[in-house]
Design a protein around this motif. Structure first.
Motif: not given
Lengths: 298, 422
Positions: B249, B218, B224-225, B220-222
């Motif tokens: 992703x 996963x 976004x960052x 997603x956060x990376x």
């Protein structure tokens, strides 16, 4: 502001995913006192089943919208079959045995299922990215975000609520809660504990399969994906308190936001963030946030 | 009846002798590759395929010159494949002590290579590492190798070549971000890449450094960052399922449209998600392999034979395995008939040998570490859906590899002292 938006969305998305993969684990432990390590293998099977089901679905030239129905059906049907087979075929013979023995048994099942997955699907990666790309993305505060990820949050809330409703508002659910409180008295009162166990294990397995199915379009489906998941799921249910559904939800939110904060503010701690939260919670509440106090039987 | 008994007696007397003779005549190679786990698909499978193909073709004398003689020194090659995902030290000892192999060719994981490297020296077994990117093997773990070799380049040319390619193509390096797996491989790559940017005086500002867990799945956060830090360039040394998931992703969220994304292991995406890799992404194959390979008879033969047998073109791990097998044949044949592992090792140190990727020079680490050039290009799908590259720049080995007397870190920090780029 953009970073704040990203943290809020990422934390929520990751928490939703963690809840979906962990809630079945905590349900099974809560009712059956089985720390089900095979849960990770169920998740992996869900992902592979999703790849196969959608492969057949797209191969038949059917419309994309129906693919989501196929995903749901695959999770429920395979979850029902696998869950029932394992509960009826193995676990019922071990009812009431020591929890440590059950850990070993479910670990053995995890290994067997991992090899079965390799035998059936081989070692190469599978992809079913179409559902992930289907809804496209929306700009939220200037940050492009996949609609699929937002829908995953909605799904987690709906399924969490459905589980709560089943436990609190249905006859079967209330009987399940009674079994959690006291297995022997429940049996004495005429509750079919055997059936409750089977139902619970099947529901827990279906939740694990849903976790795998819903994740499949975002990842490369490869051997070993169940290992990482089971570790994370354990961390989540330990934070929340083993056996507690609200605990799993709160544990997932804690872990989700811990990861989002670390990724955005201190990426070097990403590896430890969730486990640091777990350690901090256990230092204050050794049995997790929502652990129930239980009286000792004399 | 008595004739039957006599025949049986004769058979039992002959069969062991025949088997024993066959074993004596065969050249046994232990091949540890990932047969299970996340690395089995992207690495283990193509490496195993390539080894099997080469063993069979060499035994049949079907490989083009200079490898057109049968087997190794006329001895038929027998491969023993083991799973690298199990205990590396135990499996290595099994191969040497129980299987009594003549050579070991394999290993992908830098961690396993660090475990096995001292064992190869201790057990005095001719051993060739196929992959294992970390430069630490000969810089820190075994500094005076006798039996251990690596026929593929380290991770350093990846990082140095990437930095040079970005500079040479005029990429906007004002804001640089990285997403690399959180273990030695990812950290070494990012360290060498950022140090190279500094050595090349690019003035790049590092705006985000992401180190997700290996196999996290996963990202997603990376993503976004990365998006919120608005990088002009994103560098990644991701491989396998992690790389595939990162692309799946991040591409739909527009990362590739907003930034120049460089993936050093990007060629491995070809057989699986070629159509989902956005065009314009910069990729390499960790050396002169696959679409970056030179045109020669060995390369043509290898690509065609592999595709015919396995139904798809070989990715770079397969090229590296083929190279290691051919290097081993060259070493034992240079040492002469009935050469021991020690004699072959002596002959192999500092040798130049031919491979599908061109001439391989065992130039570093007292002649035990190969140096090779590396190509980078922008990803492009052809009209018939075949993955390929354009805007290719190829850097010679001397341009992207440290000299024999310096470590990778020292060399980059020195501003690539002594490097020659054509």
């Amino acid at each position: 502001m953009l970073k704040f938006t990203a943290i809020m969305l990422d934390g929520m998305n990751y928490a939703a995913w963690l809840f979906l993969v962990a809630v079945g684990l905590t349900l099974i432990y809560g009712v059956m006192r089985i720390l089900n390590i095979a849960h990770g293998a169920f998740y992996a099977i869900g992902a592979y089943i999703c790849a196969s089901a959608l492969g057949a679905y797209y191969g038949a030239g059917l419309p994309q919208a129906g693919a989501f129905l196929a995903m749901g059906m695959a999770a429920v049907v395979v979850g029902f079959v696998v869950g029932l087979a394992i509960e009826r075929g193995v676990l019922r013979f071990l009812t009431g045995k020591d929890e440590v023995l059950m850990v070993l048994v479910t670990y053995a099942m995890f290994l067997i299922l991992e090899d079965a997955v390799k035998l059936i699907w081989g070692v190469n990666s599978y992809f079913v990215y179409e559902p992930y790309a289907y809804f496209g993305f929306v700009e939220i505060g200037g940050l492009p975000y996949q609609v699929y990820d937002l829908l995953m949050v909605v799904l987690a809330v709906v399924l969490g609520f459905a589980l709560w409703f089943w436990l609190e508002r249905t006859r079967m659910g209330r009987m399940t809660t009674a079994v959690v409180a006291d297995r022997e008295i429940s049996a004495a009162m005429g509750i079919n504990v055997t059936r409750i166990f089977s139902t619970t294990f099947v529901i827990g397995t279906i939740f694990a399969m849903i976790g795998g199915v819903i994740t499949a379009p975002k990842i490369a489906i490869t051997p070993g994906i169940g290992v990482e998941v089971i570790i994370l799921a354990f961390a989540v249910v330990v934070i929340g308190g083993l056996g507690s559904i609200p605990g799993a939800a709160i544990g997932a939110i804690f872990a989700g936001y811990a990861r989002a904060l670390s990724v955005h503010l201190a990426p070097e701690f990403d590896l430890f963030a969730i486990y640091a939260v777990m350690a901090a919670v256990l230092a204050v509440r050794p049995h997790g946030l929502f652990a129930k106090t239980s009286g000792r039987k004399i | 009846m008595k004739y039957h008994i006599a025949a049986l007696t004769l058979c039992t007397a002959i069969v062991p002798a025949t088997v024993g003779h066959a074993q004596e005549d065969s050249f046994k190679i232990g091949v540890p590759v990932f047969l299970s786990g996340a690395a089995a698909g992207p690495f283990g499978e193509p490496e195993k395929n390539a080894a099997e193909l080469l063993f069979d073709a060499l035994n049949a004398g079907e490989v083009p010159a200079p490898y057109d003689s049968v087997g190794i020194n006329g001895r038929s090659i027998v491969g023993t494949f083991t799973d690298e995902a199990s205990d590396a030290a135990v499996e290595y000892r099994n191969l040497v002590d129980r299987e009594a192999v003549d050579a070991v060719i394999g290993y992908t994981s830098s961690g396993n290579c660090q475990t096995v490297a001292p064992l190869a020296e201790e057990l005095e077994t001719f051993t060739v590492f196929v992959d294992c990117g970390t430069p630490q093997i000969f810089e820190q773990v075994v500094t005076d190798p006798k039996f251990l070799f690596r026929t593929g380049p380290t991770a350093t040319p990846d990082a140095v070549g990437a930095a040079r390619y970005l500079v040479d193509t005029g990429a906007d390096l004002s804001r640089v971000a990285g997403v690399n797996q959180n273990y030695a491989w990812g950290q070494d790559n990012w360290r060498d890449f950022t140090a190279s940017l500094e050595a090349l005086d690019t003035g790049a500002e590092l705006v985000s450094e992401q180190f997700p867990q290996l196999g996290a799945g996963q990202y997603g956060a990376e993503v976004s960052a990365l998006l919120t830090s608005s990088p002009t360039v994103v560098f990644s040394s991701f491989w396998g399922g992690d790389l595939e998931a990162l692309v799946l992703q991040s591409a739909p969220r527009g990362l590739f449209a907003r930034s120049t994304v460089l993936m050093t292991c990007g060629e491995a995406l070809f057989p699986v998600i070629a159509k989902d890799v956005p065009e314009g992404a910069i990729i390499s194959a960790r050396g002169p392999y696959s679409v970056f390979a030179p045109e020669n008879e060995l390369a043509s033969w290898f690509t065609a034979a592999y595709e015919e047998r396995f139904g798809q073109k070989p990715t770079y791990p397969a090229w590296k395995m083929a190279q290691a097998v051919l290097g081993t044949k060259a070493a034992f044949e240079a040492a002469g008939e009935n050469a021991t592992g020690a004699e072959a090792a002596e002959a192999f140190a500092g040798m130049e040998f031919e491979a599908p990727s061109g001439t391989v020079r065992m130039a570093n680490a007292n002649g035990h570490q190969a140096i090779q050039g590396i190509g980078f290009g922008t990803y492009k799908l052809s009209e018939d859906g075949e993955p390929g590259v354009e805007n290719v720049i190829f850097y010679d080995a001397e341009c992207v590899s440290p000299p024999a007397d310096m470590t990778a870190e020292e060399w980059i920090e020195s501003g690539f002292e002594g490097s020659t780029c054509s």
